[in-house]
Design an enzyme around this catalytic site. Structure first.
Site, PDB file in Angstrom:
ATOM      1  N   HIS A  12     -72.642   4.486  -5.923  1.00  0.00           N
ATOM      2  CA  HIS A  12     -71.435   5.034  -4.826  1.00  0.00           C
ATOM      3  C   HIS A  12     -72.533   4.843  -3.405  1.00  0.00           C
ATOM      4  CE1 HIS A  12     -69.888   7.455  -7.535  1.00  0.00           C
ATOM      5  NE2 HIS A  12     -68.329   7.637  -6.561  1.00  0.00           N
TER       6      HIS A  12
HETATM    7  N1  ATP Z   1     -62.260  10.755 -16.303  1.00  0.00           N
HETATM    8  C1  ATP Z   1     -60.620  10.967 -15.106  1.00  0.00           C
HETATM    9  N2  ATP Z   1     -59.898  10.532 -15.856  1.00  0.00           N
HETATM   10  C2  ATP Z   1     -58.183  11.659 -14.777  1.00  0.00           C
HETATM   11  N3  ATP Z   1     -58.563  11.340 -13.880  1.00  0.00           N
HETATM   12  C3  ATP Z   1     -59.469  11.760 -13.036  1.00  0.00           C
HETATM   13  C4  ATP Z   1     -60.918  11.250 -13.857  1.00  0.00           C
HETATM   14  N4  ATP Z   1     -61.808  11.341 -12.862  1.00  0.00           N
HETATM   15  C5  ATP Z   1     -61.258  11.745 -12.116  1.00  0.00           C
HETATM   16  N5  ATP Z   1     -60.400  11.917 -11.915  1.00  0.00           N
HETATM   17  C6  ATP Z   1     -58.612  12.579 -10.699  1.00  0.00           C
HETATM   18  O1  ATP Z   1     -59.517  11.213  -9.783  1.00  0.00           O
HETATM   19  C7  ATP Z   1     -59.137  12.446  -8.474  1.00  0.00           C
HETATM   20  C8  ATP Z   1     -59.997  12.426  -7.348  1.00  0.00           C
HETATM   21  O2  ATP Z   1     -60.008  11.057  -6.752  1.00  0.00           O
HETATM   22  P1  ATP Z   1     -60.993  10.433  -6.209  1.00  0.00           P
HETATM   23  O3  ATP Z   1     -60.706   9.728  -5.635  1.00  0.00           O
HETATM   24  O4  ATP Z   1     -61.598  11.685  -4.621  1.00  0.00           O
HETATM   25  O5  ATP Z   1     -62.402  10.297  -6.602  1.00  0.00           O
HETATM   26  P2  ATP Z   1     -63.400  11.167  -7.134  1.00  0.00           P
HETATM   27  O6  ATP Z   1     -63.783  12.146  -7.062  1.00  0.00           O
HETATM   28  O7  ATP Z   1     -64.262  11.089  -5.513  1.00  0.00           O
HETATM   29  O8  ATP Z   1     -64.396   9.535  -7.434  1.00  0.00           O
HETATM   30  P3  ATP Z   1     -66.229  10.343  -7.378  1.00  0.00           P
HETATM   31  O9  ATP Z   1     -66.437   9.703  -9.178  1.00  0.00           O
HETATM   32  O10 ATP Z   1     -66.676   8.675  -6.654  1.00  0.00           O
HETATM   33  O11 ATP Z   1     -66.543  11.107  -6.411  1.00  0.00           O
HETATM   34  C9  ATP Z   1     -59.310  13.774  -9.529  1.00  0.00           C
HETATM   35  O12 ATP Z   1     -58.653  15.456  -8.741  1.00  0.00           O
HETATM   36  C10 ATP Z   1     -58.282  13.598 -10.846  1.00  0.00           C
HETATM   37  O13 ATP Z   1     -57.167  13.683 -10.943  1.00  0.00           O
END
Ligand code: ATP
Ligand code: MG
Lengths: 233, 210
Positions: A12
């Site tokens: 990241h």
């Molecule tokens: N393994 C997964 N399967 C399905 N949906 C997921 C998964 N991981 C995260 N999500 C979805 O992605 C959303 C978060 O999206 P976002 O764009 O904020 O990514 P992030 O979690 O910040 O990414 P990072 O992994 O870079 O921290 C969550 O609310 C969830 O709905």
């Protein structure tokens, strides 16, 4: 000179990826290790394009294969998307503790390990490092150990693939389990990296030594492990 | 009972970009509560980039539009939503192999999208992710298709089911994604990705006049 298998480190953070390249390169100066950290516009996150560029860049620079390692969450998901898009069997992702797996993979690649060996090294990094960590400073083999009644055995590595990551991790765990200092060809047998850096291949002659209160038992256990061929034969 | 073609797809993209812009702060707040606080920004950046590419790309089919959305989100979102939505829309694009979608076509696109999210993220219903919105949505669209409804009706049913699915994540404990690091503390907050999924499907239904 660049050796066969290249690594792409997806984090990241651009700084984290670059820092890990620095750490791994110390132990693997000839390996093409590329950082793909942060988003294309320099924020925290991961970038499909940066990962793709790093992978294709390594391949076009002559790597036979590329192992991709990731820190967490979207780094893994993004890397998997890139792999799905490239559909290239020379590229594989290993989902394992980022720092440990990267160093283990880099060392394996530096030692000339082939694609499978590098992937295996990365994948077993967890167990391996846990083993070596416990052993701490239990390194044996100083001259004093010898008069302390070092037990030594010479034998041949029977498993065809030699002391690659998984067997190295097995040996390290066993060696660390006794109140004894065990060495193989002079290096700490409780350290996976030390064992892997010997680059021992099938058929190699090795010398196992043990000192300390449980020297006898430790020696027997490690020798038995090696003679069993680690289930490969 | 009109089927949904390129005009629908284009108005959906524009409406989706407007919606994620309007809900940017809301999605940021949701992600601040149980994540790293970037989901609103990620979606806003992604769909703004899609809009920027739309004119030059001159897509001529629904599949073209979905593919453009997929590849753009994949490279601009920066968080987990990028590869997840990217894979969903890419699979959806492959499933949209006709000029215009009927109800069965809508159901097939949603099923393919869900399958893509699950293939990428390995989450199940109840893990508090976008899968909790997509699963009932795909099922609802299939139900409308099976009972002879229109494409617009299928999207309306999908949007309503996704909305209920997103709301169902409120009490859940996250088992996938960044929110899972919070364990029990993730309960009592809506999953941001499920919420954005409900928003996107709502715009898809409105763009179809449903
Ligand atoms: N393994 C997964 N399967 C399905 N949906 C997921 C998964 N991981 C995260 N999500 C979805 O992605 C959303 C978060 O999206 P976002 O764009 O904020 O990514 P992030 O979690 O910040 O990414 P990072 O992994 O870079 O921290 C969550 O609310 C969830 O709905
Ligand atoms: Mg987030």
């Amino acid at each position: 000179m660049s050796v066969g298998t290249a690594l792409v480190l997806v984090s990241h953070s651009a700084q984290l990826a670059a820092g890990l390249v620095e750490v791994a390169a110390q132990m693997a100066p000839d390996v093409d290790i590329r950082a793909a950290g942060g988003t294309d516009d320099g924020r925290v996150g991961t970038s499909f394009d940066l990962v793709e560029q790093a992978v294709t860049g390594a391949l076009s620079a002559g790597a036979d294969a590329v192992v991709v390692l990731t820190d967490l969450g979207s780094a893994t998901l993004t890397a998997e998307s890139v792999l799905e898009m490239l559909e290239d069997e020379r590229v594989r992702l290993v989902d394992a503790p980022f720092v440990e797996a990267t160093v283990a993979a880099a060392v394996a690649a530096q030692g000339g390990g082939d694609f499978d060996a590098v992937v295996a090294a990365a994948g077993t990094a967890v167990t391996g490092f846990a083993g070596s960590g416990e052993a701490g400073g239990a390194t044996a083999g100083g001259p004093a150990a010898d008069d302390g009644g070092a037990r030594t055995r010479s034998l041949t590595l029977v498993n065809p693939l030699g002391l690659h990551a998984r067997p190295a991790a097995t040996v390290a765990r066993t060696a660390a389990g006794f109140d004894a200092g065990v060495t193989i060809n002079g290096v700490d047998a409780a350290s996976v990296l030390a064992l892997m850096s010997l680059g021992l291949t099938g058929g190699a002659e090795i010398e196992v030594s043990a000192t300390g209160p449980q020297a006898e038992e430790a020696l027997a256990a490690v020798v038995a492990e090696i003679e069993s061929g680690f289930g490969e034969t | 009972m009109a089927d949904l073609g390129i005009d629908w797809a284009l108005s959906w993209v524009r409406a989706a970009a407007a919606t994620v812009t309007e809900h940017r702060e809301h999605l940021l707040d949701l992600d601040r509560a149980i994540g790293d606080g970037d989901h609103g920004e990620n979606m806003y950046r992604g769909f703004t980039a899609v809009l920027g590419k739309l004119d030059a790309a001159e897509p001529s089919t629904v599949g073209d539009v979905l593919k453009l959305v997929a590849t753009t989100l994949m490279s601009t979102v920066g968080g987990a939503a990028g590869p997840l939505y990217g894979t969903a829309f890419l699979r959806g694009a492959k499933a949209a192999d006709t000029d215009a979608l009927d109800a069965a076509g809508v159901a097939a696109v949603l099923a393919a999208g869900l399958e893509g999210i699950v293939a990428r993220g390995k989450a199940e219903v109840g893990d508090k992710t976008m899968v909790d919105a997509w699963t009932p949505a795909a099922a609802a669209a299939q139900h409308v298709a099976d009972s002879g409804g229109s494409a617009a009706e299928a999207l309306r049913a999908a949007a309503d089911a996704a909305r209920a699915g997103a709301e169902s994540t409120d009490p859940l404990v996250a088992r996938k994604g960044r929110a899972s690091y919070l364990g029990e503390r993730s309960a009592g907050h809506r999953d941001p990705g499920a919420e954005s999924s409900a928003l996107l499907l709502e715009t898809a239904a409105s763009a179809a006049g449903a």
